[in-house]
Structures are given as structure tokens and as C-alpha cells.
Design an enzyme around this catalytic site. Structure first.
Site, PDB file in Angstrom:
ATOM      1  N   GLY A 239       0.759  -1.243   0.000  1.00  0.00           N
ATOM      2  CA  GLY A 239       0.000   0.000   0.000  1.00  0.00           C
ATOM      3  C   GLY A 239       0.786   1.288   0.000  1.00  0.00           C
ATOM      4  O   GLY A 239       0.223   2.356  -0.263  1.00  0.00           O
ATOM      5  N   ARG A 312      -4.034   2.699 -16.568  1.00  0.00           N
ATOM      6  CA  ARG A 312      -4.237   3.481 -15.338  1.00  0.00           C
ATOM      7  C   ARG A 312      -4.850   4.869 -15.581  1.00  0.00           C
ATOM      8  O   ARG A 312      -5.758   5.266 -14.860  1.00  0.00           O
ATOM      9  CB  ARG A 312      -2.926   3.594 -14.548  1.00  0.00           C
ATOM     10  N   CYS A 342     -10.089   2.490 -30.157  1.00  0.00           N
ATOM     11  CA  CYS A 342     -11.352   3.115 -30.547  1.00  0.00           C
ATOM     12  C   CYS A 342     -12.240   3.420 -29.347  1.00  0.00           C
ATOM     13  O   CYS A 342     -13.318   2.843 -29.199  1.00  0.00           O
ATOM     14  CB  CYS A 342     -12.065   2.216 -31.544  1.00  0.00           C
ATOM     15  N   GLU A 343     -11.794   4.290 -28.498  1.00  0.00           N
ATOM     16  CA  GLU A 343     -12.580   4.756 -27.357  1.00  0.00           C
ATOM     17  C   GLU A 343     -12.095   6.164 -27.037  1.00  0.00           C
ATOM     18  O   GLU A 343     -10.883   6.414 -27.035  1.00  0.00           O
ATOM     19  CB  GLU A 343     -12.300   3.909 -26.110  1.00  0.00           C
ATOM     20  N   TYR A 371       1.647  -2.036 -12.157  1.00  0.00           N
ATOM     21  CA  TYR A 371       0.298  -2.138 -12.725  1.00  0.00           C
ATOM     22  C   TYR A 371       0.266  -1.587 -14.150  1.00  0.00           C
ATOM     23  O   TYR A 371      -0.733  -1.020 -14.582  1.00  0.00           O
ATOM     24  CB  TYR A 371      -0.725  -1.406 -11.837  1.00  0.00           C
TER      25      TYR A 371
HETATM   26  N1  LLP Z   1      -1.211  -7.099  -1.009  1.00  0.00           N
HETATM   27  C1  LLP Z   1      -2.482  -7.232  -1.422  1.00  0.00           C
HETATM   28  C2  LLP Z   1      -3.356  -8.234  -0.798  1.00  0.00           C
HETATM   29  C3  LLP Z   1      -2.977  -6.418  -2.458  1.00  0.00           C
HETATM   30  O1  LLP Z   1      -4.240  -6.549  -2.859  1.00  0.00           O
HETATM   31  C4  LLP Z   1      -2.113  -5.475  -3.062  1.00  0.00           C
HETATM   32  C5  LLP Z   1      -2.588  -4.622  -4.155  1.00  0.00           C
HETATM   33  C6  LLP Z   1      -0.773  -5.388  -2.609  1.00  0.00           C
HETATM   34  C7  LLP Z   1      -0.369  -6.207  -1.566  1.00  0.00           C
HETATM   35  C8  LLP Z   1       0.235  -4.440  -3.194  1.00  0.00           C
HETATM   36  O2  LLP Z   1      -0.109  -3.135  -2.947  1.00  0.00           O
HETATM   37  P1  LLP Z   1       0.875  -1.933  -3.330  1.00  0.00           P
HETATM   38  O3  LLP Z   1       2.079  -2.000  -2.426  1.00  0.00           O
HETATM   39  O4  LLP Z   1       1.243  -2.069  -4.738  1.00  0.00           O
HETATM   40  O5  LLP Z   1       0.043  -0.721  -3.076  1.00  0.00           O
HETATM   41  N2  LLP Z   1      -4.256  -1.514 -10.166  1.00  0.00           N
HETATM   42  C9  LLP Z   1      -4.244  -0.464  -9.158  1.00  0.00           C
HETATM   43  C10 LLP Z   1      -3.760  -0.946  -7.806  1.00  0.00           C
HETATM   44  C11 LLP Z   1      -4.464  -2.181  -7.307  1.00  0.00           C
HETATM   45  C12 LLP Z   1      -3.959  -2.661  -5.974  1.00  0.00           C
HETATM   46  C13 LLP Z   1      -4.344  -4.056  -5.760  1.00  0.00           C
HETATM   47  N3  LLP Z   1      -3.802  -4.639  -4.581  1.00  0.00           N
HETATM   48  C14 LLP Z   1      -3.421   0.703  -9.691  1.00  0.00           C
HETATM   49  O6  LLP Z   1      -2.930   0.625 -10.804  1.00  0.00           O
HETATM   50  O7  LLP Z   1      -3.282   1.709  -8.998  1.00  0.00           O
END
Ligand code: LLP
Length: 413
Positions: A239, A312, A342-343, A371
Site C-alpha cells: 500500500g 491506469r 477506438c474509445e 500495474y
Molecule cells: N497485497 C495485497 C493483498 C494487495 O491486494 C495489493 C494490491 C498489494 C499487496 C500491493 O499493494 P501496493 O504496495 O502495490 O500498493 N491496479 C491499481 C492498484 C491495485 C492494488 C491491488 N492490490 C493501480 O494501478 O493503482
């Protein structure tokens, strides 16, 4: 750390000019910097050196085998959310004993696969999931290591699509239900409730929500101890945010300090699941300008990179800084950077000030390491981009650009 810098007016990834990669590999292309990726992993790991801990890199973020092999080489673990990610992590050499498995929809087959591999823990997200896991463990003559994913109901102050620890979210179980599930699991010989897990969201730019979540988990840990349940690890998920634009996220050191202080000697091993903070600023997407298109209303830079390559901006309205690969002192103009899909939702940036870049010129979309490729698709029958890893003065293609044949693989006319 920004490892994508100009030298003699040319944007480089470490010691390699991005224009060389674009010329030799084509565009769109994802380029990862090895030093940045490893440096971020090491800095994150070092921030927790005062306490027993395991860093489990979040595979969903950037899952190329070459990146996962770096995680393995540094003796770190993985956070997975599917059987496919288990396969990737194991193939890259990350030991099962360092893999934690989250997700609200694990299938029976995926559970069996992970049990047989011998993963560190299942982050269990509901009562029916516990029942199925218990049954599968029994059938296979194994005991499943379990951490319940607790939903602490805290607001991470982030985009609603990536907030996961609010009570209306599909993720985890509320504190009271978690307490009951621990007691149930304690009496079930097929599962071993040995951990506690939580992940409240992504791209957090303040430590406060992490501290709030931790204090709720600690209260639950104390109640469980009174009930005779010793929890040996606490997984605080991922996070931690990064800088895309003007954000000022806490450093890994500040984040770690808050958590270690909040933990206050609690006798558990910490597990962390960082993703974005490791890969986000370790990767760029390089695209070519196809047309500089003027309409009565706007000026569009049409590039060969599109929403299928990097979703994103379209999906979350995310800001990605975009810079010309060849530095110029020309006056910036206001443009929308768009792709061929095409959007009207297909854009990489809107109303962005950029120096004019002629057709054939290159742009680097920054902070695209997390991502980016993993959320890319074949929409509009566009082959997915190549992935390149730079190591010092050398680079290698770590995923070939998809071909026309890849587009129809498995299909029958
Ligand atoms: N652990 C779990 C259970 C998760 O669901 C996630 C991310 C992480 C760890 C890693 O989180 P991070 O350190 O990367 O914040 N696609 C979105 C973000 C989706 C996050 C999903 N879960 C974007 O591009 O911002």
C-alpha cells in the site's frame, strides 16, 4: 530514486539510451531499471531490519520472471493472488515457504496447488473459504497454514477502486467475525491459524491509516492470546504510495518506523507485501508519436501506446508524467496524449504541457513499472508490448513483443 535521467539531452535507463532500445526492440516497450527495482526492494527490506520480518513482493504489480528472479536472488518472498501467480513465483525460484496467498475467490484447484507446494500462509477472506480450505487440506492429508485477512474498517484516503479496508469492501472479514473464525479454526485439525493479515489499500500517501489498522489488529491479537491462541506472524499487506506527480508519500523508512513503533515489541514476525513502491518508479513505457493532430478544439499527440498498454489513466484518472526521450528547449504546448484504440477513454494524458514532438519522436511515460504491463490487454487486437530489463550498460528483452500468431493462439475459426 529516479534512474531515468537525461545525459547529453537523451533520456537514459541506467547506462542505456531509451532511443536505442526503441530502435532495436520497437515501441511500445516497457523498460525496467534493474538498479531501481533492486534498490527499492533493498531499501524497503532494510527499513524493517530492527524486527523479525519477511518482505513478500506483490507479484500482481509487475510479474515478469526476470523481475521475480531478482526477488528470489535477494532471498525475499512473494504475495500472490492466483494459481497463475503461484506458478510465476515458483518458476522464478521464489520458495513456496516464502509465499503468502490473498484473494476473495480462491478456487479449490488453486488451494490444492498452493497446499501441495507448501506455501507459508493462506490469507483467508471468508467463512466459506475456510470451510473449503479445511476440506481440501483434509482430503490431501495436510494442515493448511492460515492467516485471516482482517478488514479493520479504516479509510486509506485513496482512489475508491483501490481502497480495500473499508467495511463496504469485498475484502477480508470484520474484526468480530475474525475472532470467531480464529476460535473455529483452533478446533479444526486441518488448519493452523498461525497468522493475521490485513491490506487496506494502495497508493497511500500518509502513515496514519496504517497506524490505525495496526492498532485494531493489535487489540485483536491481545484478545486471541487471552483465548489461548498464539499468532506468530502479522502481515500488514502493501500500500505504500509513490510520487507520480506532486504527491509526497512517506519514505519506506518513515513507514517502517510508524509500524515498528506501533508494534511495540509484539512477539510476531512482520510480513510486508510491497508492490508499487518497488516497481512503480523502476519502469517507463516508451511510445512513438504517430501523428500530431490538430482539431478546432484540441491538439492530440497520437502515439502507438494506448489504454490497452497502460490502462491506469483511463481507469483511475491516474497522472503519469510524460517526457520527450530527446530533450528539447522548445516551448511546451497543451496536448492530449492518446492512443489508437477506438474509445474516447483511450488517453495517456489530458491537457498536458509538452514540448512539440514530431511524428517518429519518442515519449517516455514515467512511473509505469507498477500495474502497467500486468494490466495490459489485447483490446483492439493489439499485441502486448515487449518488456526490457536494463542492467548497467546492457539491456535484454525479458518478454518478446507479442506476434499476430499470439493474438489467435488457441482459437478455432
Ligand atoms: N497485497 C495485497 C493483498 C494487495 O491486494 C495489493 C494490491 C498489494 C499487496 C500491493 O499493494 P501496493 O504496495 O502495490 O500498493 N491496479 C491499481 C492498484 C491495485 C492494488 C491491488 N492490490 C493501480 O494501478 O493503482
Amino acid at each position: 530514486m529516479d534512474h531515468f535521467v537525461y545525459k547529453d539531452s537523451e533520456l537514459y535507463a541506467e547506462g542505456v539510451p531509451l532511443s536505442r532500445i526503441a530502435r532495436e526492440v520497437g515501441t511500445p516497450v516497457y523498460v525496467y531499471g534493474s538498479a531501481a527495482f533492486e534498490g527499492h526492494l533493498l531499501a524497503f527490506d532494510a527499513a524493517f531490519s530492527r524486527v523479525p520480518h519477511l518482505v513478500c513482493y506483490s507479484v500482481k504489480v509487475a510479474s515478469n520472471l526476470a523481475l521475480l528472479a531478482k526477488v528470489a536472488k535477494l532471498s525475499l518472498g512473494a504475495d500472490i493472488v492466483s494459481g497463475g501467480e503461484l506458478f510465476r513465483a515458483l518458476t522464478a525460484g521464489i520458495p513456496a515457504s516464502k509465499i503468502v496467498y490473498s484473494g476473495v475467490g480462491k478456487t479449490a484447484a488453486e488451494m490444492a496447488e498452493a497446499l501441495d507446494a507448501g506455501i507459508l500462509a493462506f490469507n483467508v477472506e471468508s467463512a466459506p473459504e475456510l470451510d473449503l480450505l479445511s476440506q481440501i487440506a483434509k482430503d490431501r492429508g495436510r494442515q493448511a497454514p492460515v492467516a485471516f485477512r482482517v478488514n479493520p474498517d479504516v479509510d486509506p484516503g485513496t482512489h475508491p477502486y483501490v481502497a480495500t479496508g473499508l467495511k463496504e469492501s469485498k475484502f477480508g472479514v470484520p474484526v468480530e467475525e475474525a475472532f470467531a473464525l480464529y476460535l473455529r479454526a483452533k478446533d479444526d485439525p486441518n488448519v493452523n491459524p498461525m497468522g493475521m493479515d490485513c491490506h487496506i489499500g494502495s497508493q497511500l500517501t500518509s502513515v496514519t491509516p496504517f497506524a490505525d489498522a495496526l492498532s485494531r489488529l493489535k487489540a485483536l491479537l491481545a484478545r486471541l492470546r487471552e483465548a489461548g491462541l498464539a499468532i506468530s506472524h502479522l502481515d500488514l499487506g502493501g500500500g505504500l504510495g509513490i510520487r507520480y506527480d506532486q504527491e509526497t508519500p512517506p519514505s519506506p523508512a518513515e513507514y517502517a518506523q510508524t509500524i515498528v513503533e506501533g508494534l511495540a515489541g509484539e512477539p510476531v514476525t512482520l510480513i510486508l507485501e510491497p508492490g508499487r513502491v518497488v516497481a512503480g518508479n523502476a519502469g517507463v513505457l516508451v511510445v512513438s508519436v504517430l501523428y500530431d493532430k490538430l482539431t478546432p478544439e484540441r491538439r492530440f499527440l497520437v502515439t502507438d501506446g494506448a489504454m490497452n498498454d497502460l490502462i491506469r489513466p483511463s481507469l483511475y484518472g491516474s497522472h503519469h508524467s510524460i517526457v520527450p526521450v530527446a530533450q528539447t528547449s522548445a516551448e511546451p504546448v497543451k496536448v492530449n496524449v492518446v492512443g489508437p484504440v477506438c474509445e474516447s477513454g483511450d488517453f495517456l494524458a489530458k491537457d498536458r504541457l509538452l514540448p512539440p514532438v514530431p511524428a517518429g519522436g519518442l515519449l517516455a511515460v514515467k512511473s509505469a513499472g507498477a500495474y502497467g504491463f500486468t494490466m495490459s490487454s489485447n483490446y483492439n487486437a493489439r499485441p502486448r508490448a515487449a518488456e526490457v530489463l536494463v542492467e548497467g550498460d546492457a539491456y535484454r528483452v525479458v518478454r518478446a513483443r507479442e506476434t499476430r500468431q499470439d493474438l489467435i493462439r488457441g482459437e478455432t475459426p
